[in-house]
Motif scaffolding. Structure first.
Motif, PDB file in Angstrom:
ATOM      1  N   VAL A   7       0.842  -1.203   0.000  1.00  0.00           N
ATOM      2  CA  VAL A   7       0.000   0.000   0.000  1.00  0.00           C
ATOM      3  C   VAL A   7       0.875   1.250   0.000  1.00  0.00           C
ATOM      4  O   VAL A   7       0.615   2.208  -0.736  1.00  0.00           O
ATOM      5  CB  VAL A   7      -0.970  -0.004   1.207  1.00  0.00           C
ATOM      6  N   LEU A   8       1.919   1.251   0.807  1.00  0.00           N
ATOM      7  CA  LEU A   8       2.825   2.395   0.865  1.00  0.00           C
ATOM      8  C   LEU A   8       3.523   2.600  -0.483  1.00  0.00           C
ATOM      9  O   LEU A   8       3.620   3.731  -0.969  1.00  0.00           O
ATOM     10  CB  LEU A   8       3.855   2.189   1.976  1.00  0.00           C
ATOM     11  N   PHE A   9       3.965   1.524  -1.103  1.00  0.00           N
ATOM     12  CA  PHE A   9       4.596   1.600  -2.421  1.00  0.00           C
ATOM     13  C   PHE A   9       3.619   2.168  -3.444  1.00  0.00           C
ATOM     14  O   PHE A   9       3.983   3.010  -4.275  1.00  0.00           O
ATOM     15  CB  PHE A   9       5.076   0.204  -2.840  1.00  0.00           C
ATOM     16  N   TYR A  10       2.360   1.726  -3.388  1.00  0.00           N
ATOM     17  CA  TYR A  10       1.323   2.234  -4.284  1.00  0.00           C
ATOM     18  C   TYR A  10       1.125   3.733  -4.092  1.00  0.00           C
ATOM     19  O   TYR A  10       1.075   4.495  -5.063  1.00  0.00           O
ATOM     20  CB  TYR A  10      -0.001   1.492  -4.050  1.00  0.00           C
ATOM     21  N   LEU A  11       1.008   4.170  -2.831  1.00  0.00           N
ATOM     22  CA  LEU A  11       0.775   5.587  -2.556  1.00  0.00           C
ATOM     23  C   LEU A  11       1.932   6.458  -3.044  1.00  0.00           C
ATOM     24  O   LEU A  11       1.712   7.536  -3.603  1.00  0.00           O
ATOM     25  CB  LEU A  11       0.535   5.812  -1.062  1.00  0.00           C
ATOM     26  N   ILE A  12       3.136   6.004  -2.839  1.00  0.00           N
ATOM     27  CA  ILE A  12       4.298   6.761  -3.326  1.00  0.00           C
ATOM     28  C   ILE A  12       4.251   6.848  -4.848  1.00  0.00           C
ATOM     29  O   ILE A  12       4.437   7.916  -5.432  1.00  0.00           O
ATOM     30  CB  ILE A  12       5.609   6.126  -2.830  1.00  0.00           C
ATOM     31  N   ASN A  80      -7.529  10.700   2.022  1.00  0.00           N
ATOM     32  CA  ASN A  80      -6.460   9.731   1.743  1.00  0.00           C
ATOM     33  C   ASN A  80      -5.763   9.306   3.023  1.00  0.00           C
ATOM     34  O   ASN A  80      -5.489   8.117   3.227  1.00  0.00           O
ATOM     35  CB  ASN A  80      -5.432  10.305   0.783  1.00  0.00           C
ATOM     36  N   ILE A  81      -5.459  10.261   3.888  1.00  0.00           N
ATOM     37  CA  ILE A  81      -4.767   9.957   5.147  1.00  0.00           C
ATOM     38  C   ILE A  81      -5.637   9.081   6.034  1.00  0.00           C
ATOM     39  O   ILE A  81      -5.154   8.092   6.600  1.00  0.00           O
ATOM     40  CB  ILE A  81      -4.352  11.256   5.864  1.00  0.00           C
ATOM     41  N   VAL A  82      -6.912   9.422   6.146  1.00  0.00           N
ATOM     42  CA  VAL A  82      -7.833   8.624   6.974  1.00  0.00           C
ATOM     43  C   VAL A  82      -7.911   7.195   6.436  1.00  0.00           C
ATOM     44  O   VAL A  82      -7.857   6.229   7.214  1.00  0.00           O
ATOM     45  CB  VAL A  82      -9.227   9.283   7.035  1.00  0.00           C
ATOM     46  N   CYS A  83      -8.008   7.053   5.124  1.00  0.00           N
ATOM     47  CA  CYS A  83      -8.076   5.710   4.535  1.00  0.00           C
ATOM     48  C   CYS A  83      -6.783   4.933   4.772  1.00  0.00           C
ATOM     49  O   CYS A  83      -6.824   3.739   5.087  1.00  0.00           O
ATOM     50  CB  CYS A  83      -8.363   5.804   3.039  1.00  0.00           C
ATOM     51  N   PHE A  84      -5.633   5.604   4.643  1.00  0.00           N
ATOM     52  CA  PHE A  84      -4.364   4.934   4.867  1.00  0.00           C
ATOM     53  C   PHE A  84      -4.224   4.507   6.321  1.00  0.00           C
ATOM     54  O   PHE A  84      -3.794   3.383   6.611  1.00  0.00           O
ATOM     55  CB  PHE A  84      -3.191   5.828   4.469  1.00  0.00           C
ATOM     56  N   VAL A  85      -4.609   5.385   7.246  1.00  0.00           N
ATOM     57  CA  VAL A  85      -4.542   5.032   8.673  1.00  0.00           C
ATOM     58  C   VAL A  85      -5.453   3.853   8.972  1.00  0.00           C
ATOM     59  O   VAL A  85      -5.081   2.926   9.699  1.00  0.00           O
ATOM     60  CB  VAL A  85      -4.871   6.260   9.556  1.00  0.00           C
ATOM     61  N   TYR A  86      -6.652   3.865   8.379  1.00  0.00           N
ATOM     62  CA  TYR A  86      -7.575   2.748   8.555  1.00  0.00           C
ATOM     63  C   TYR A  86      -6.940   1.456   8.050  1.00  0.00           C
ATOM     64  O   TYR A  86      -6.965   0.427   8.734  1.00  0.00           O
ATOM     65  CB  TYR A  86      -8.892   3.020   7.854  1.00  0.00           C
ATOM     66  N   LEU A  87      -6.377   1.508   6.840  1.00  0.00           N
ATOM     67  CA  LEU A  87      -5.734   0.318   6.279  1.00  0.00           C
ATOM     68  C   LEU A  87      -4.548  -0.125   7.137  1.00  0.00           C
ATOM     69  O   LEU A  87      -4.320  -1.317   7.305  1.00  0.00           O
ATOM     70  CB  LEU A  87      -5.266   0.583   4.843  1.00  0.00           C
ATOM     71  N   PHE A  88      -3.800   0.834   7.647  1.00  0.00           N
ATOM     72  CA  PHE A  88      -2.642   0.511   8.491  1.00  0.00           C
ATOM     73  C   PHE A  88      -3.065  -0.290   9.722  1.00  0.00           C
ATOM     74  O   PHE A  88      -2.496  -1.315  10.033  1.00  0.00           O
ATOM     75  CB  PHE A  88      -1.929   1.799   8.912  1.00  0.00           C
ATOM     76  N   PHE A  89      -4.126   0.189  10.389  1.00  0.00           N
ATOM     77  CA  PHE A  89      -4.575  -0.518  11.591  1.00  0.00           C
ATOM     78  C   PHE A  89      -5.340  -1.793  11.256  1.00  0.00           C
ATOM     79  O   PHE A  89      -5.320  -2.756  12.018  1.00  0.00           O
ATOM     80  CB  PHE A  89      -5.418   0.397  12.473  1.00  0.00           C
ATOM     81  N   TYR A  90      -6.018  -1.809  10.119  1.00  0.00           N
ATOM     82  CA  TYR A  90      -6.751  -2.996   9.712  1.00  0.00           C
ATOM     83  C   TYR A  90      -5.807  -4.111   9.292  1.00  0.00           C
ATOM     84  O   TYR A  90      -6.043  -5.282   9.584  1.00  0.00           O
ATOM     85  CB  TYR A  90      -7.704  -2.637   8.549  1.00  0.00           C
ATOM     86  N   MET A  91      -4.692  -3.768   8.629  1.00  0.00           N
ATOM     87  CA  MET A  91      -3.774  -4.782   8.130  1.00  0.00           C
ATOM     88  C   MET A  91      -2.752  -5.226   9.157  1.00  0.00           C
ATOM     89  O   MET A  91      -2.098  -6.241   8.968  1.00  0.00           O
ATOM     90  CB  MET A  91      -3.035  -4.245   6.887  1.00  0.00           C
ATOM     91  N   SER A  92      -2.587  -4.461  10.219  1.00  0.00           N
ATOM     92  CA  SER A  92      -1.571  -4.860  11.207  1.00  0.00           C
ATOM     93  C   SER A  92      -2.170  -5.547  12.408  1.00  0.00           C
ATOM     94  O   SER A  92      -3.222  -6.002  12.468  1.00  0.00           O
ATOM     95  CB  SER A  92      -0.770  -3.656  11.661  1.00  0.00           C
TER      96      SER A  92
END
Length: 92
Positions: A7-12, A80-92
């Motif tokens: 996800v981080l690679f995609y966002l960059i 975008n930030i809210v979605c990334f934070v959600y994904l971060f906590f959902y995937m970890s």
């Protein structure tokens, strides 16, 4: 490579791509050539490239007079930030 780094690679990648397109569109505007449609920038912003749009606006002084970009791009960056934070906590 785990999902989070993907996800981080995609966002960059999407932000670099969007930034480059902003520069290309500015050059096309200067040369009065066919332009990249605004809907392309909105779609890329929705898909995670809002930071690239904002940095491109500042770096190239492009679309800075458009109220929709002045207000819409920062709002989409927050989304975008809210979605990334959600994904971060959902995937970890």
């Amino acid at each position: 490579m785990n999902e989070l780094s993907g996800v981080l690679f995609y966002l960059i990648g999407v932000n670099i791509f969007t930034y480059i397109l902003m520069g290309m569109d500015k050059q096309k505007a200067i040369k009065k050539k066919y332009r990249i449609p605004e809907r392309t920038f909105w779609l890329l912003s929705l898909l995670g490239g809002a930071l690239g749009v904002l940095i491109g606006m500042k770096a190239f002084r492009h679309k800075t007079k458009h109220k929709s970009f002045q207000y819409g791009a920062p709002i989409l960056l927050i989304v975008n930030i809210v979605c990334f934070v959600y994904l971060f906590f959902y995937m970890s």
